[in-house]
Enzyme design. Structure first.
Site, short mmCIF file in Angstrom:
data_model
loop_
_atom_site.label_atom_id
_atom_site.label_comp_id
_atom_site.label_asym_id
_atom_site.label_seq_id
_atom_site.Cartn_x
_atom_site.Cartn_y
_atom_site.Cartn_z
N GLY B 145 -8.11 -6.70 2.89
CA GLY B 145 -7.61 -5.36 3.13
C GLY B 145 -8.74 -4.43 3.50
N CYS B 146 -8.38 -3.31 4.13
CA CYS B 146 -9.42 -2.40 4.61
C CYS B 146 -10.14 -1.72 3.45
CB CYS B 146 -8.83 -1.38 5.58
SG CYS B 146 -7.37 -0.52 4.97
#
Lengths: 343, 343, 343, 343
Positions: B145-146
């Site tokens: 995930g970012c």
């Protein structure tokens, strides 16, 4: 009734915001408007949004131009207000939007500002315990910093209620660029700030750190130590403060919420939002409101409080006008009934 | 040599960013470009910045259209990738930009995503200890995930070196709005987000929380608990993560800095900035770089690490391409030499 | 004195702006607040900036809920106001912020809106010749479109004075995104609009084209034909209109300037700026002011007029309140004394 | 093959963009990087997005430091390039991103720039008729201004085809703030520009006016007179130009469109979009593309052309690199294959 009010530093953002609010204050007559390098210019050329005062000409900031008013607002670089205030009558209400008279500890002042301490004035954040009373009848008031306003409103209820531990308090704030002032600096150019974020003053070096600790420690009755990180956001106005502290073991979630609800239930400008609604800076833009919400993270054992203000309004000029109203026994909300400007 | 590469979810932001990078990748030939509701449309109408591929027409996302490529990137809603991947050859490199195969703990998956766990794939963050090796030769990769990308890059060196305490870790991130995707939602309208900031997923409820804890705990060798607060900033791209943890008493400041310097000294895309320079998201926009800086706040006893990435590049598509390069034994930086786009 | 005022469409941007202004109007008591799909919700959840009305609950929009007020503001999709207005008492002042009753020419209405013409109401732009008089005592008022407000204020003085030629009039406007409303659309997402500009409705197809021509032609006493191009700018509010027309040969520059100066010299909300100062949308944000400046380009033989307004205030809700004040014989500036919100 | 290339003015926006492109150019080796007041500093401190060159140190701009390269790019204040170029070998390709050598008419130069004319160099806009040929083998090239690039690309095909009338040409452009440079000025602060728009240089006074007229007149074969109004938009990069001209009576709409389609059909970087799709600046950000669309407004008798470019890329540095490629006989697109950075 009409109070004569002078505003110094009128070419800057704090001064402009004071004038924006005072222009609509029902009990105020704007008197001298002063500046330093811009003295002699039309206000309309410097602050084109102040239509009602566009043709007023800025005077030189001095005890002569500021004297003879009921109220004088000082929006000056730090270090400049003590000398000027000393020349003004002790009966004049002098409200300093700068930092000079906020800190009680001379050592903290000297460590963070590098000059001699100018003394402490009543602190214009009436929502803190005991502060409203201290402002009544005051003739010298120090306006809190914008970050401390948001951080103290976020955490004081929990510390005042004895629910939070004084270590590992972490505060991260995102501020609009107007907090950095109107002086031309390359890193604040629109080309540099639009579309990006960056931190600054990291590691406890920002000057608002001791001011926040002072307020939290007073509420807690013990020394509170914080990690404070300010960041610059691509917006002109507004502060979003995320403040988090360890909750004393065994504290029920509802007791936590009650602490904030009871602290602010009667406040005209601070609102604990209904559960499930998170604050957004745009909802308070241009207004004197602070909106808050909190969550108890049981897994981490911490409370997280989000608090939004407009750094120029509740964080500076609005808080200053609110303090003026209290000091002079006026309706606390006079001139501050503006809603937020959204979208 | 020329790899045939398919991209699904090509009408969204992650898919578009994959195509932006792959269009300039010297060893790649873009094959099928697929979507769901936009199948049949010209890419140029949906992603007008992808000039080189403007006349390509989107196909329907299916095992048929995606099959027969050397590499398949999945940029799909969570829950959609496991079934599709099962239909693709085990020799095909499948890289999932979604969440389905990131978490190792089925209980954490179920608690945060509410569905059955689809299993765990090698985690595409090669800068973490041991991860680059695990990616070599892999044929199934989960893109981080970012937020976890930025948070793990920020804190893992300190935990891996045993310098940080596992409690009272606080992470506050500000993200550009592209992280919320391209689906039309009123609260993400430009009118709503421009000029303001707001938090969301407060109190440990954001789905990236267990993913961050998983990575930090693995590095620390003990369970790390975090307080994670994401906020939405008025910019299209970029994440600024402020991560702070208590430093083990007695740790010298230089040892702290050395931990990060030695962890990233040889990394092609992660840079510990020279002392005194703080990271800005604009410096990494459109690039695969992560820039970091850290400060030791002796007063608070905590380290504060600032980490910036582009959420769509290093935080999604760039990390995915980097992982592809490693898995296939290519030059790790192939197709990723873009500098940041600033100002 | 206290007028009871109802606002429909209160969940949208125009409705919200009406309520923002009315909440501070000294002669107004906000009555029914209505909406369609959001009926039953708290206003505070939908318009969190309207602190003073946060706990009000939206009612269903209908003749019943809106009836019995002194004034009813309609902020509805076009086509919805005529039927509703017919059910309200002819003594009630009904002010339609929509397009239905702006155009005098049924053919123009049908060509641009594709439905039957609902008739024409007095046009709420009191600064146009003769319009203020027509609004006095009116009980049905059509609020001008936001682009027409800026374009007509820009050019009408020159046409009314007979100084401009009716062909080759070119108007290019940049608008903030709130002009496009609050409905969720992918191309209006913050990710799409931040950091960029784009045109739309090019080539004379925008519905405000006939409305602008109607106003200019009335002022000129002959048919004026315009080329109008609207563009979308990365800001929530504000319109900058650049309007240019060929000056009749032989017209002295000072006569040009005098035409605008005399047209607006006594206007409370329209200001021709001092020479050398160009208007900026931020100076009028949140206020009812229109700021203008003009230049005579002798080389091109054309006058260029720049006009800025806030599309939601002077361009919609502020103009509506100003018209209400005039219609009811109140002070024209009541409730409209807000300065601009800048920076 | 590897060309040695020097870049002066490397601390500014044009210089930074040149380096961003050259860092990825497959045939270029970046040699001297020079500046004036920033000489001696690390590039990484001044242009933190240029990761690949972060540790390079800026040298002083002089004939000595710039000499001995195959190509020298000058990104200097106007007036500075002629003297420097005279000291460089006539065999060195010197590309001036400044204004000094763009105008052919000394009187126009003197009227708009107030100094003696430095002579005219081949004009680096290869898409204009005959220009590509003139650039082949050139050793001195003048890079067009950013506004002229967009305005000429918008209108030249119509004038070259004899379809447009030379009077009443109106051009309104919205530019990102990077066009105004990196020097610290208060009116360009983020606080001032975010959330607002304003015009400047109105009435034909902007220095790009004669440059646009020069290009249009050359294409038309007769003197073309324009009204040009630049405006400042709240974005860092990008220009949206709205250009409109009277169409010669009797011109069929399809002939109009054909003029643009045939002019740009074979161009690698200029795209006439499919009918119905309007250009957006974000689609070209960071790329060398210009996107266009046009509409014929039969009612007004005018064509309206919308053209978008990135002012720093196609409008400055990209156009410069494209011209270098042509002059040296390289692939015209070398180093310019970047897609747009969106969203």
């Amino acid at each position: 009734m009409s109070l004569s009010v002078a505003v110094s530093g009128a070419s800057g953002y704090a001064g402009g915001e004071l004038l924006r609010l005072l222009a609509s204050h029902p009990l105020v007559k704007v008197g001298a408007i002063t500046a330093h390098s811009n003295a002699g210019e039309r206000l309309g050329a410097l602050q084109p949004h102040l239509h009602a005062l566009a043709d007023r000409v800025l005077e030189e900031t001095s005890a002569e131009t500021l004297g003879g008013h009921d109220v004088v607002f000082l929006a000056l670089p730090h270090g400049a207000s003590a000398g000027l205030a000393a020349e003004l009558s002790p009966d004049t209400l002098v409200i300093d939007a700068g930092a000079d008279h906020r800190l009680e500890d001379p050592a903290a002042w000297e460590a963070f500002y590098g000059s001699a301490h100018a003394g402490t004035w009543p602190y214009g954040l009436p929502e803190l315990p005991g502060h409203r009373e201290a402002l009544r009848g005051a003739r010298r008031i120090a306006v809190p910093g914008c970050y401390p306003t948001s951080a103290l409103l976020a955490l004081v209820p929990g510390f005042a209620a004895g629910l939070l531990e004084p270590e590992d308090v972490v505060i991260v704030s995102a501020s609009g660029t107007s907090g950095a002032g109107k002086a031309a600096k390359a890193h604040l150019l629109g080309s540099e700030v639009m579309g990006g974020m960056s931190p600054y003053g990291v590691g406890g070096s920002h000057r608002h750190t001791p001011e926040i600790e002072q307020g939290l420690s007073a509420a807690a009755g013990e020394a509170v130590r914080i990690s404070f990180t300010p960041t610059l956001a691509p917006m002109a106005r507004g502060i979003l403060t995320t403040a988090t502290a360890r909750v004393r073991p065994g504290t029920p979630a509802e007791e936590l919420r009650d602490a904030w609800a009871s602290a602010y239930g009667a406040e005209p400008f601070v609102r604990l939002l209904p559960e499930g609604q998170w604050p957004a800076t745009k909802a308070v833009l241009g207004s004197n409101y602070a909106n808050l919400q909190l969550a108890f993270d049981a897994h981490a054992g911490r409370v997280i409080v989000s608090c939004v203000i407009d750094n120029l309004t509740k964080g500076t000029a609005g808080g200053a006008v609110q303090s003026m109203n209290i000091a002079l026994g006026l309706d606390e909300t006079a001139g501050l009934t503006l809603q937020g400007t959204a979208p």
